[in-house]
Design a protein around this motif. Structure first.
Motif, PDB file in Angstrom:
ATOM      1  N   PRO A  25      -0.325 -10.944   8.843  1.00 24.80           N
ATOM      2  CA  PRO A  25      -1.075  -9.802   8.305  1.00 24.80           C
ATOM      3  C   PRO A  25      -1.159  -9.782   6.785  1.00 24.80           C
ATOM      4  N   HIS A  26      -2.268  -9.236   6.283  1.00 28.28           N
ATOM      5  CA  HIS A  26      -2.476  -8.977   4.863  1.00 28.28           C
ATOM      6  C   HIS A  26      -3.223  -7.652   4.704  1.00 28.28           C
ATOM      7  N   ASN A  27      -3.084  -7.051   3.539  1.00 25.70           N
ATOM      8  CA  ASN A  27      -3.893  -5.892   3.108  1.00 25.70           C
ATOM      9  C   ASN A  27      -3.850  -4.708   4.082  1.00 25.70           C
ATOM     10  N   PRO A  28      -2.682  -4.143   4.349  1.00 28.55           N
ATOM     11  CA  PRO A  28      -2.635  -2.965   5.221  1.00 28.55           C
ATOM     12  C   PRO A  28      -3.273  -1.748   4.550  1.00 28.55           C
ATOM     13  N   ARG A  29      -3.959  -0.936   5.342  1.00 28.99           N
ATOM     14  CA  ARG A  29      -4.582   0.286   4.832  1.00 28.99           C
ATOM     15  C   ARG A  29      -4.359   1.421   5.823  1.00 28.99           C
ATOM     16  N   TYR A  30      -3.826   2.535   5.323  1.00 24.13           N
ATOM     17  CA  TYR A  30      -3.701   3.732   6.153  1.00 24.13           C
ATOM     18  C   TYR A  30      -5.064   4.409   6.201  1.00 24.13           C
ATOM     19  N   LEU A  31      -5.507   4.767   7.382  1.00 24.39           N
ATOM     20  CA  LEU A  31      -6.827   5.372   7.530  1.00 24.39           C
ATOM     21  C   LEU A  31      -6.727   6.890   7.561  1.00 24.39           C
ATOM     22  N   THR A  39       0.858  -1.179   0.000  1.00 23.89           N
ATOM     23  CA  THR A  39       0.000   0.000   0.000  1.00 23.89           C
ATOM     24  C   THR A  39       0.895   1.230   0.000  1.00 23.89           C
ATOM     25  N   GLU A  40       0.320   2.361  -0.391  1.00 18.75           N
ATOM     26  CA  GLU A  40       1.075   3.613  -0.401  1.00 18.75           C
ATOM     27  C   GLU A  40       0.427   4.623   0.532  1.00 18.75           C
ATOM     28  N   LYS A  41       1.276   5.480   1.105  1.00 23.01           N
ATOM     29  CA  LYS A  41       0.807   6.583   1.932  1.00 23.01           C
ATOM     30  C   LYS A  41       1.733   7.765   1.685  1.00 23.01           C
ATOM     31  N   ASN A  42       1.174   8.852   1.179  1.00 27.64           N
ATOM     32  CA  ASN A  42       1.946  10.067   0.912  1.00 27.64           C
ATOM     33  C   ASN A  42       3.195   9.797   0.074  1.00 27.64           C
ATOM     34  N   GLY A  43       3.039   8.940  -0.937  1.00 25.17           N
ATOM     35  CA  GLY A  43       4.143   8.649  -1.838  1.00 25.17           C
ATOM     36  C   GLY A  43       5.156   7.653  -1.316  1.00 25.17           C
ATOM     37  N   GLU A  44       4.931   7.119  -0.107  1.00 20.78           N
ATOM     38  CA  GLU A  44       5.846   6.117   0.451  1.00 20.78           C
ATOM     39  C   GLU A  44       5.202   4.739   0.365  1.00 20.78           C
ATOM     40  N   ILE A  66       3.641  -4.230   9.627  1.00 18.19           N
ATOM     41  CA  ILE A  66       3.563  -3.374   8.443  1.00 18.19           C
ATOM     42  C   ILE A  66       4.792  -2.484   8.480  1.00 18.19           C
ATOM     43  N   MET A  67       5.534  -2.435   7.369  1.00 20.07           N
ATOM     44  CA  MET A  67       6.815  -1.735   7.353  1.00 20.07           C
ATOM     45  C   MET A  67       6.890  -0.720   6.224  1.00 20.07           C
ATOM     46  N   ASN A  68       7.487   0.427   6.515  1.00 21.87           N
ATOM     47  CA  ASN A  68       7.848   1.410   5.498  1.00 21.87           C
ATOM     48  C   ASN A  68       9.063   0.867   4.745  1.00 21.87           C
ATOM     49  N   VAL A  69       8.900   0.602   3.460  1.00 27.35           N
ATOM     50  CA  VAL A  69       9.985  -0.023   2.684  1.00 27.35           C
ATOM     51  C   VAL A  69      11.194   0.895   2.599  1.00 27.35           C
ATOM     52  N   GLN A  70      10.969   2.204   2.463  1.00 32.32           N
ATOM     53  CA  GLN A  70      12.081   3.123   2.312  1.00 32.32           C
ATOM     54  C   GLN A  70      12.906   3.270   3.587  1.00 32.32           C
ATOM     55  N   THR A  71      12.239   3.336   4.737  1.00 32.83           N
ATOM     56  CA  THR A  71      12.952   3.622   5.990  1.00 32.83           C
ATOM     57  C   THR A  71      13.194   2.396   6.861  1.00 32.83           C
ATOM     58  N   GLY A 103      -2.568   8.962  11.321  1.00 31.25           N
ATOM     59  CA  GLY A 103      -1.649   7.997  11.913  1.00 31.25           C
ATOM     60  C   GLY A 103      -2.241   6.663  12.270  1.00 31.25           C
ATOM     61  N   SER A 104      -3.500   6.408  11.951  1.00 30.97           N
ATOM     62  CA  SER A 104      -4.103   5.108  12.274  1.00 30.97           C
ATOM     63  C   SER A 104      -4.057   4.185  11.062  1.00 30.97           C
ATOM     64  N   TRP A 105      -3.978   2.883  11.349  1.00 31.68           N
ATOM     65  CA  TRP A 105      -3.881   1.854  10.320  1.00 31.68           C
ATOM     66  C   TRP A 105      -4.905   0.760  10.591  1.00 31.68           C
ATOM     67  N   ALA A 106      -5.326   0.082   9.531  1.00 28.21           N
ATOM     68  CA  ALA A 106      -6.149  -1.118   9.659  1.00 28.21           C
ATOM     69  C   ALA A 106      -5.514  -2.208   8.803  1.00 28.21           C
ATOM     70  N   VAL A 107      -5.634  -3.455   9.233  1.00 23.65           N
ATOM     71  CA  VAL A 107      -4.993  -4.563   8.523  1.00 23.65           C
ATOM     72  C   VAL A 107      -5.726  -5.866   8.851  1.00 23.65           C
ATOM     73  N   CYS A 108      -5.789  -6.748   7.883  1.00 25.10           N
ATOM     74  CA  CYS A 108      -6.307  -8.094   8.142  1.00 25.10           C
ATOM     75  C   CYS A 108      -5.290  -8.851   8.993  1.00 25.10           C
ATOM     76  N   ASP A 109      -5.669  -9.192  10.205  1.00 22.80           N
ATOM     77  CA  ASP A 109      -4.808  -9.972  11.105  1.00 22.80           C
ATOM     78  C   ASP A 109      -5.201 -11.431  10.909  1.00 22.80           C
ATOM     79  N   SER A 110      -4.740 -11.996   9.809  1.00 23.34           N
ATOM     80  CA  SER A 110      -5.341 -13.204   9.238  1.00 23.34           C
ATOM     81  C   SER A 110      -5.321 -14.412  10.154  1.00 23.34           C
ATOM     82  N   HIS A 111      -4.184 -14.682  10.800  1.00 27.61           N
ATOM     83  CA  HIS A 111      -4.100 -15.866  11.642  1.00 27.61           C
ATOM     84  C   HIS A 111      -4.862 -15.698  12.958  1.00 27.61           C
TER      85      HIS A 111
END
Length: 201
Positions: free
Chosen positions: A107-113, A61-66, A91-96, A116-124
């Protein structure tokens, strides 16, 4: 169908994202992320530590170009996450390299809300996890393997797959529609297939 691109370097691709004129593929089988142009030429790649499918990198997923990615955990060996992924996902910032959410299980399908809040499928854990801006976490128990996540202003839409190990071949999946204000399930939408990979609004 207008075009098929063969991407032989991308192994067991688990997700793709089209951004800024590039195709970004998660090469789960090689623990990498690959960037391609629309001719199929690889432009660059990023590799996590560990061999083959060590981290089980999966969704982008992307957030503010990251760029952000979800993973089952930091392991050194191929499929080291198998039976060891309880609370090791993130969930990790790939750049930093910053982990914006951790303590997840498959986890799957992270989404920035927002804010600063996030939602994600906590699959297991068979649910949806929401990390609020104050650091607290809310969980919605959905009773099955969660993968596939879309949202609008009022609702979350979460894919809930049937049990892979169930003896019946007739098990179906469904989409749980969750009220964003109350985090209660408003309705379920049956899907006539055993597994959902993603949901797109």
């Amino acid at each position: 169908l207008r075009l098929i691109l063969k991407l032989p370097d991308s192994l067991d691709t688990h997700d793709l994202l089209v951004s800024d004129g590039k195709i970004i593929c998660v090469s789960t089988g090689s623990n990498e992320i690959h960037w391609y142009d629309f001719s199929g030429k690889q432009i660059k790649k990023w590799k996590a530590k560990g061999e083959q499918d060590a981290w089980h990198l999966n969704c982008l997923t992307e957030k503010n170009g990251e760029l952000f990615i979800s993973a089952f955990g930091e392991f050194d060996t191929h499929r080291g996450w198998l039976d060891n992924s309880k609370s090791s996902g993130f969930i990790m910032n790939v750049q930093t390299g910053e982990k914006v959410v951790d303590g997840l299980s498959g986890p799957h399908n992270p989404r920035y809300l927002e804010e600063g809040s996030w939602a994600v499928c906590d699959s297991h854990n068979k649910g949806l996890a929401i990390k609020h801006v104050d650091g607290t976490v809310s969980s919605v128990d959905l009773g099955g393997f969660t993968r596939g996540f879309a949202l609008d202003d009022s609702y979350f839409y979460v894919g809930v797959s049937a049990d892979r190990n169930h003896s019946s071949q007739d098990e179906n999946s469904h989409i749980a529609v969750i009220d964003r204000g109350t985090l209660q399930i408003s309705e379920t939408i049956p899907v006539p297939f055993p597994e959902i990979y993603d949901i797109v609004a």
